[in-house]
Scaffold this active site. Structure first.
Site, short mmCIF file in Angstrom:
data_model
loop_
_atom_site.label_atom_id
_atom_site.label_comp_id
_atom_site.label_asym_id
_atom_site.label_seq_id
_atom_site.Cartn_x
_atom_site.Cartn_y
_atom_site.Cartn_z
N SER A 18 -7.99 5.46 -4.99
CA SER A 18 -8.01 4.98 -3.59
C SER A 18 -7.43 6.00 -2.62
O SER A 18 -7.56 5.84 -1.41
CB SER A 18 -7.36 3.61 -3.40
OG SER A 18 -6.24 3.45 -4.12
N PRO A 57 -0.26 2.53 -7.12
CA PRO A 57 0.65 3.53 -7.69
C PRO A 57 0.92 4.75 -6.80
O PRO A 57 1.72 5.60 -7.15
CB PRO A 57 -0.11 3.96 -8.95
CG PRO A 57 -1.56 3.82 -8.58
CD PRO A 57 -1.62 2.62 -7.68
N GLY A 58 0.24 4.85 -5.62
CA GLY A 58 0.66 5.92 -4.71
C GLY A 58 -0.44 6.82 -4.14
O GLY A 58 -0.13 7.87 -3.58
N GLY A 59 -1.68 6.40 -4.27
CA GLY A 59 -2.78 7.26 -3.76
C GLY A 59 -2.70 7.52 -2.27
O GLY A 59 -2.92 8.64 -1.81
N ASP A 75 6.19 -1.82 -2.40
CA ASP A 75 5.33 -2.49 -3.39
C ASP A 75 6.21 -2.91 -4.56
O ASP A 75 7.11 -2.16 -4.96
CB ASP A 75 4.23 -1.53 -3.88
CG ASP A 75 3.04 -2.28 -4.49
OD1 ASP A 75 3.25 -3.15 -5.36
OD2 ASP A 75 1.89 -1.98 -4.10
N ASP A 86 8.39 -7.40 -0.51
CA ASP A 86 7.15 -8.02 -0.02
C ASP A 86 6.76 -7.34 1.30
O ASP A 86 7.54 -7.33 2.25
CB ASP A 86 7.42 -9.52 0.20
CG ASP A 86 6.18 -10.24 0.71
OD1 ASP A 86 5.20 -9.58 1.10
OD2 ASP A 86 6.21 -11.49 0.73
N ASP A 98 -2.65 -1.14 2.37
CA ASP A 98 -3.81 -1.36 1.48
C ASP A 98 -3.56 -2.60 0.61
O ASP A 98 -4.05 -2.69 -0.50
CB ASP A 98 -3.99 -0.09 0.61
CG ASP A 98 -5.28 -0.07 -0.18
OD1 ASP A 98 -6.24 -0.76 0.21
OD2 ASP A 98 -5.33 0.65 -1.20
N LYS A 147 -9.90 -6.41 3.52
CA LYS A 147 -10.77 -6.81 2.40
C LYS A 147 -11.62 -7.97 2.91
O LYS A 147 -11.09 -8.99 3.36
CB LYS A 147 -9.95 -7.25 1.18
CG LYS A 147 -8.71 -6.40 0.90
CD LYS A 147 -9.04 -5.09 0.23
CE LYS A 147 -7.79 -4.21 0.12
NZ LYS A 147 -8.02 -2.84 -0.28
C1 LIG Z 1 -5.29 -1.73 -3.87
S1 LIG Z 1 -3.65 -1.62 -4.42
C2 LIG Z 1 -3.01 -0.29 -3.49
C3 LIG Z 1 -3.40 1.06 -3.99
C4 LIG Z 1 -2.70 2.15 -3.25
N1 LIG Z 1 -3.07 2.18 -1.84
C5 LIG Z 1 -3.00 3.50 -3.84
O1 LIG Z 1 -3.63 4.31 -3.15
O2 LIG Z 1 -2.60 3.77 -4.97
C6 LIG Z 1 -2.92 -2.99 -3.67
C7 LIG Z 1 -1.42 -3.06 -3.86
O3 LIG Z 1 -0.93 -4.02 -2.96
C8 LIG Z 1 0.22 -4.58 -3.55
N2 LIG Z 1 0.53 -5.83 -2.85
C9 LIG Z 1 -0.22 -6.95 -2.73
N3 LIG Z 1 0.43 -7.87 -2.01
C10 LIG Z 1 1.61 -7.29 -1.65
C11 LIG Z 1 2.71 -7.74 -0.88
N4 LIG Z 1 2.74 -8.95 -0.33
N5 LIG Z 1 3.72 -6.88 -0.70
C12 LIG Z 1 3.73 -5.63 -1.23
N6 LIG Z 1 2.70 -5.18 -1.95
C13 LIG Z 1 1.66 -5.99 -2.17
C14 LIG Z 1 -0.15 -4.74 -5.00
O4 LIG Z 1 1.02 -4.78 -5.81
C15 LIG Z 1 -0.99 -3.48 -5.26
O5 LIG Z 1 -0.20 -2.47 -5.84
#
Ligand SMILES: C[S@@+](CC[C@H](N)C(=O)[O-])C[C@H]1O[C@@H](n2cnc3c(N)ncnc32)[C@H](O)[C@@H]1O
Length: 356
Positions: free
Chosen positions: A190, A224-226, A242, A262, A278, A307
């Protein structure tokens, strides 16, 4: 054989989003008093929009969410002979020269929409592109200083649109798709979404002014950090929020603070330059959260993903953008919004926002 057409535009989009792309064009057309209509097949990756207002709409690519490219149709042809497709297509182009369309082209691209059915056309497009350029050069129709680019869009081995693009108002990538190479050190694919967003939603000058080394950013839903990786690659300091784990190498850069929290409850201790988000959540909830950050002055710029639900995706996008505009208006501010369904976006769109 050539098909005489009323004026139309050709938009490329993500396959499956032809309906949303057509809805958007129809809304724009209605806005300038038009009552045009779309010819679209689900999954084809393109929409032809027939309208009396091509001139008013042709420059709208930047403002359209679901269109990757927007071209002016010169003509179209079916039953193209396999041995001499250009023999049919070139006269269509030359006939349009007489109708006031450009006399010379800075370049010519042969492309096909992004769909399962047309993927196999790539080698044919490449071969035809070389032949097209050679034919245009021979006719002295190439002028590198022209503002117009010629497009041939193959929708099948024997069917094509000929179209024109003003290079100042259309996507500068074949098929409307910037080709990005996955950076091997990045922790997730991502990362390409944020890289593409920065390329498509900001211009060169904005990227230089608004993304400076030493700036501070918050990444909500960072694991994970993209996305964090893209910011760190530009030497920004990032607070990555996260509950999931962050890539260890990224943490070792010294530019990342990982907070297991959160994203909806987290508040920055002092304002930051950038917010990126994201999180996989309901788009309205995300829009409300980003609106709050901008209205409160917690960030100056934001890039976030919405989304999309399976149904009424166009309406949901409009609703989310309205949530942002209204919230900022209530705070006495005006928000600038740029939204696109990027090539690396699936059932989602990406938005850039800043308080203007
Ligand atoms: C699509 S992934 C993100 C990928 C990230 N942008 C990357 O490039 O690696 C979505 C992330 O949102 C996190 N997430 C979902 N709801 C959340 C919340 N309320 N607070 C913090 N993180 C949340 C999930 O744990 C997940 O790691």
């Amino acid at each position: 054989m050539p098909h005489p057409e009323t004026a139309s535009l050709l938009a490329y989009c993500r396959p499956g989003f032809e309906g949303e792309c057509a809805q958007e064009l129809a809304a724009r057309d209605a806005g300038v008093g038009g009552s045009g209509f779309a010819r679209a097949t689900r999954g084809s990756g393109f929409v032809e929009f027939v309208t009396d207002h091509t001139e008013a709409l042709a420059g709208a690519w930047q403002d359209l969410v679901f269109a990757r490219q927007l071209l002016r149709v010169l003509g179209s042809a079916r039953d193209l002979p396999a041995r001499d497709r250009l023999g049919v297509l070139l006269p269509i182009i030359e006939a349009e020269h007489a109708n006031g369309m450009p006399q010379r082209w800075c370049d010519a691209w042969v492309e096909s929409p992004d769909s399962d059915a047309t993927r196999e056309l790539a080698p044919l497009c490449r071969g035809l592109n070389a032949a097209l350029i050679a034919a245009l050069k021979k006719k002295q129709l190439i002028d590198r200083g022209s503002r117009w680019r010629l497009h041939l869009c193959l929708t099948a081995t024997d069917a094509a649109f000929a179209a024109a693009a003003n290079i100042d108002e259309t996507a500068p990538w074949p098929g409307g798709i910037p080709r990005l190479k996955f950076p091997r050190a990045a922790p997730s694919r991502s990362t390409l979404k944020l890289e593409e967003a920065l390329l498509v939603l900001l211009d060169d000058d904005e990227r230089e002014r608004w993304l400076k080394s030493g700036m501070r950013a918050v990444d909500l839903g960072a694991s994970p950090g993209g996305w964090t990786w893209q910011l760190v690659a530009r030497s920004l300091h990032v607070i990555a929020v996260d509950n999931g784990p962050m890539d260890a190498t990224l943490l070792a850069s010294g530019l990342v603070d990982h907070l297991r929290a959160d994203g909806f409850r987290y508040r920055p201790q002092k304002p930051v330059d950038w917010l990126v988000c994201d999180m996989v959540e309901q788009p309205r909830r995300v829009a409300e959260l980003i609106a709050q950050w901008l209205a409160q002055g917690w960030c100056r710029y934001a890039i976030f993903n919405l989304k999309l639900p399976m149904k009424k995706r166009h309406d949901e996008v409009q609703l989310c953008l309205t949530i942002l505009r209204d919230a900022l208006a209530d705070a006495g501010r005006r928000v600038e919004l740029r939204a696109k369904q990027l090539y690396h976006d699936r059932e989602e769109i990406t938005v850039f926002a800043r308080v203007a």
